[in-house]
Design an enzyme around this catalytic site. Structure first.
Site, PDB file in Angstrom:
ATOM      1  N   PHE A  77      41.697  32.810  46.345  1.00  0.00           N
ATOM      2  CA  PHE A  77      40.951  33.230  45.151  1.00  0.00           C
ATOM      3  C   PHE A  77      40.034  32.092  44.669  1.00  0.00           C
ATOM      4  CE2 PHE A  77      40.568  33.787  40.507  1.00  0.00           C
ATOM      5  CZ  PHE A  77      39.863  34.975  40.518  1.00  0.00           C
ATOM      6  N   GLY A 100      42.194  37.870  39.651  1.00  0.00           N
ATOM      7  CA  GLY A 100      42.732  37.738  41.009  1.00  0.00           C
ATOM      8  C   GLY A 100      44.244  37.763  41.087  1.00  0.00           C
ATOM      9  N   HIS A 120      32.563  53.179  48.873  1.00  0.00           N
ATOM     10  CA  HIS A 120      33.620  53.564  47.917  1.00  0.00           C
ATOM     11  C   HIS A 120      33.790  55.083  47.850  1.00  0.00           C
ATOM     12  CE1 HIS A 120      34.231  49.598  46.279  1.00  0.00           C
ATOM     13  NE2 HIS A 120      33.090  49.522  45.650  1.00  0.00           N
ATOM     14  N   SER A 139      40.558  45.801  35.880  1.00  0.00           N
ATOM     15  CA  SER A 139      39.485  45.199  36.673  1.00  0.00           C
ATOM     16  C   SER A 139      38.195  46.020  36.572  1.00  0.00           C
ATOM     17  CB  SER A 139      39.931  45.088  38.136  1.00  0.00           C
ATOM     18  OG  SER A 139      38.978  44.409  38.902  1.00  0.00           O
ATOM     19  N   MET A 193      34.750  37.417  40.226  1.00  0.00           N
ATOM     20  CA  MET A 193      36.085  36.939  40.609  1.00  0.00           C
ATOM     21  C   MET A 193      36.774  36.559  39.313  1.00  0.00           C
ATOM     22  SD  MET A 193      36.149  37.071  43.877  1.00  0.00           S
ATOM     23  CE  MET A 193      34.928  37.379  45.154  1.00  0.00           C
ATOM     24  N   ARG A 194      37.515  37.454  38.746  1.00  0.00           N
ATOM     25  CA  ARG A 194      37.906  37.358  37.342  1.00  0.00           C
ATOM     26  C   ARG A 194      39.304  36.783  37.168  1.00  0.00           C
ATOM     27  NH1 ARG A 194      40.632  40.494  33.950  1.00  0.00           N
ATOM     28  NH2 ARG A 194      41.275  41.696  35.770  1.00  0.00           N
ATOM     29  N   TRP A 240      37.326  41.030  49.115  1.00  0.00           N
ATOM     30  CA  TRP A 240      38.303  40.179  49.814  1.00  0.00           C
ATOM     31  C   TRP A 240      38.453  40.648  51.264  1.00  0.00           C
ATOM     32  CZ3 TRP A 240      43.937  39.531  47.458  1.00  0.00           C
ATOM     33  CH2 TRP A 240      44.486  38.334  47.907  1.00  0.00           C
ATOM     34  N   TYR A 247      45.999  45.737  48.029  1.00  0.00           N
ATOM     35  CA  TYR A 247      45.705  44.436  47.403  1.00  0.00           C
ATOM     36  C   TYR A 247      47.014  43.667  47.215  1.00  0.00           C
ATOM     37  CZ  TYR A 247      43.906  41.258  43.737  1.00  0.00           C
ATOM     38  OH  TYR A 247      43.545  40.156  42.996  1.00  0.00           O
ATOM     39  N   LYS A 269      37.367  48.074  43.006  1.00  0.00           N
ATOM     40  CA  LYS A 269      38.249  47.036  42.441  1.00  0.00           C
ATOM     41  C   LYS A 269      39.603  46.923  43.137  1.00  0.00           C
ATOM     42  CE  LYS A 269      36.035  45.225  40.123  1.00  0.00           C
ATOM     43  NZ  LYS A 269      34.744  44.568  40.536  1.00  0.00           N
TER      44      LYS A 269
HETATM   45  S1  PPS Z   1      34.217  46.050  43.981  1.00  0.00           S
HETATM   46  O1  PPS Z   1      33.291  45.804  42.848  1.00  0.00           O
HETATM   47  O2  PPS Z   1      34.736  47.414  43.943  1.00  0.00           O
HETATM   48  O3  PPS Z   1      33.659  45.724  45.280  1.00  0.00           O
HETATM   49  O4  PPS Z   1      35.451  45.088  43.669  1.00  0.00           O
HETATM   50  P1  PPS Z   1      36.596  44.650  44.682  1.00  0.00           P
HETATM   51  O5  PPS Z   1      36.100  43.592  45.558  1.00  0.00           O
HETATM   52  O6  PPS Z   1      37.221  45.845  45.307  1.00  0.00           O
HETATM   53  O7  PPS Z   1      37.679  44.068  43.698  1.00  0.00           O
HETATM   54  C1  PPS Z   1      37.443  42.964  42.865  1.00  0.00           C
HETATM   55  C2  PPS Z   1      38.805  42.441  42.488  1.00  0.00           C
HETATM   56  O8  PPS Z   1      39.362  41.694  43.596  1.00  0.00           O
HETATM   57  C3  PPS Z   1      39.646  40.371  43.166  1.00  0.00           C
HETATM   58  N1  PPS Z   1      39.483  39.427  44.270  1.00  0.00           N
HETATM   59  C4  PPS Z   1      40.481  38.631  44.699  1.00  0.00           C
HETATM   60  N2  PPS Z   1      41.763  38.515  44.293  1.00  0.00           N
HETATM   61  C5  PPS Z   1      42.529  37.582  44.909  1.00  0.00           C
HETATM   62  N3  PPS Z   1      42.064  36.772  45.883  1.00  0.00           N
HETATM   63  C6  PPS Z   1      40.792  36.861  46.332  1.00  0.00           C
HETATM   64  N4  PPS Z   1      40.343  36.056  47.296  1.00  0.00           N
HETATM   65  C7  PPS Z   1      39.936  37.840  45.730  1.00  0.00           C
HETATM   66  N5  PPS Z   1      38.643  38.197  45.903  1.00  0.00           N
HETATM   67  C8  PPS Z   1      38.394  39.177  45.003  1.00  0.00           C
HETATM   68  C9  PPS Z   1      38.652  40.145  42.031  1.00  0.00           C
HETATM   69  O9  PPS Z   1      39.002  39.039  41.243  1.00  0.00           O
HETATM   70  C10 PPS Z   1      38.762  41.479  41.299  1.00  0.00           C
HETATM   71  O10 PPS Z   1      40.022  41.637  40.659  1.00  0.00           O
HETATM   72  P2  PPS Z   1      40.303  41.247  39.131  1.00  0.00           P
HETATM   73  O11 PPS Z   1      41.662  41.824  38.827  1.00  0.00           O
HETATM   74  O12 PPS Z   1      39.229  41.846  38.300  1.00  0.00           O
HETATM   75  O13 PPS Z   1      40.310  39.745  39.082  1.00  0.00           O
END
Ligand code: PPS
Length: 323
Positions: free
Chosen positions: A252, A289, A133, A163, A286-287, A72, A216, A67
């Site tokens: 996002f 972000g 991970h 997250s 993608m919750r 990304w 992040y 997370k």
């Molecule tokens: S995992 O399951 O471990 O692979 O998850 P991971 O990809 O590390 O993290 C998921 C969180 O990253 C957010 N996310 C983004 N945020 C902003 N912009 C972009 N483009 C983006 N892509 C993925 C995703 O929404 C998760 O965070 P939260 O806080 O839950 O929204």
């Protein structure tokens, strides 16, 4: 491998967490020492294969605590390594373009099916792009002699807790409340914990020439700067005229609507496989972000505890954590 020990977690918090997972991990969770890393018990079957996994010098690894911005960063790295092929990036699922090394070792028994993710990655053509991970101590041993490029992404603890909580609700329908989950997180009874040890180990390696460390929060503050940093690290410069399209693709909103990266389909396959109903419309990978969700969603009491726990975990390290 002979020095690695696995101890079944039996504390009240561990049992509570296991029981909240609807029978999907009934064999329980183990603490693997060193380094005291938590995984479902079944992970131990594959650990020898992971430790002996053959690493190649031209691999590119994205390593994170879950997370923290893995998906990304993977999408960015894949595009840089594939001449910004936006069409393919929208067509081919990221999991096929950029597989998750230990995926088969951690998914519930009920949905395990061949091929094994270790074999998938082992059989890929070079240069391989690999998501992982695992903590420093449990990465393939060859990583430290072969020294492929490794990108490590960190994120602040409160946002990761929120997250990761919604991750467990999305994939497994975890029945804990958010604050209960936060307690389990700080007690190290959830997969991939302990959190700060994971980040600190890579922070200490951040000046190694084959390692790039960012957060992040860095991506949220100035995505273009992170793109330049990653492009320099991978020696794949982005033509100036292509940068706006790349930033737009990585936004996002665009990633949330891109089926190749938003895990739509895969989530429901797993949920149905373990006997859960498919996702409802408010459950998405993608919750939110954003930075600061933890401050909005965790109770004030839990936030104070997370702050105190973070201070204790980081004390004397010289690192203040991402913010
Ligand atoms: S995992 O399951 O471990 O692979 O998850 P991971 O990809 O590390 O993290 C998921 C969180 O990253 C957010 N996310 C983004 N945020 C902003 N912009 C972009 N483009 C983006 N892509 C993925 C995703 O929404 C998760 O965070 P939260 O806080 O839950 O929204």
């Amino acid at each position: 491998m002979s020095s690695v020990k696995a101890e079944l977690l039996t504390s009240p918090a561990a049992v509570k967490f296991k029981d909240s997972m609807g029978g999907q991990y009934d064999e329980g969770y183990v603490k693997i020492s060193p380094p005291g890393h938590v995984q479902p018990a079944g992970f131990m079957d594959d650990l020898p294969k992971i430790l002996d996994f053959q690493v190649r010098p031209d691999d590119v690894w994205v390593v994170t605590f879950p997370k923290c911005g893995t998906t990304w960063s993977q999408e960015l790295v894949w595009l840089l390594m594939n001449d910004l092929d936006f069409d393919q990036a929208k067509k081919v699922p990221l999991i096929d373009r950029f597989p998750f090394l230990e995926a088969s070792t951690i998914i519930p028994q009920a949905v395990k099916k061949p091929p094994h993710s270790l074999d998938v990655v082992g059989g890929m053509k070079s240069p391989r792009l690999i998501k992982c991970h695992l903590p420093v101590e449990l990465l393939p041993k060859q990583i430290w002699s072969v020294k492929p490029k490794i990108i490590y992404v960190a994120r602040n603890a409160k946002d990761v807790i929120v997250s990761y909580y919604y991750h467990h609700r999305l994939w497994n329908e975890c029945t804990l409340t958010l604050d209960e989950f936060a307690e389990c997180f700080m007690e190290n009874v959830v997969s991939y914990l302990p959190f700060w040890d994971h980040i600190l180990a890579f922070w200490r390696l951040r000046n190694e020439p084959n390692i790039l460390f960012y957060s992040y929060e860095d991506m949220k503050t100035d995505l273009a700067a992170v793109v330049r940093k990653v492009a320099d690290f991978l020696e794949r410069p982005v033509p100036a005229e292509k940068l706006p399209q790349l930033l737009d693709h990585l936004s996002f909103q665009k990633m949330r609507d891109n089926r190749a990266v938003n895990f739509e389909g895969l989530v429901d396959d797993q949920r149905v496989g373990v006997g859960l109903r498919p996702t409802s419309s408010d459950q998405t990978f993608m919750r939110s972000g954003k930075v600061g969700d933890g401050r909005e969603k965790l109770s004030p009491e839990i936030q104070q505890r997370v702050d105190a726990w973070t201070r204790a975990c980081l004390e004397g390290s010289g690192y203040d954590g991402p913010r």
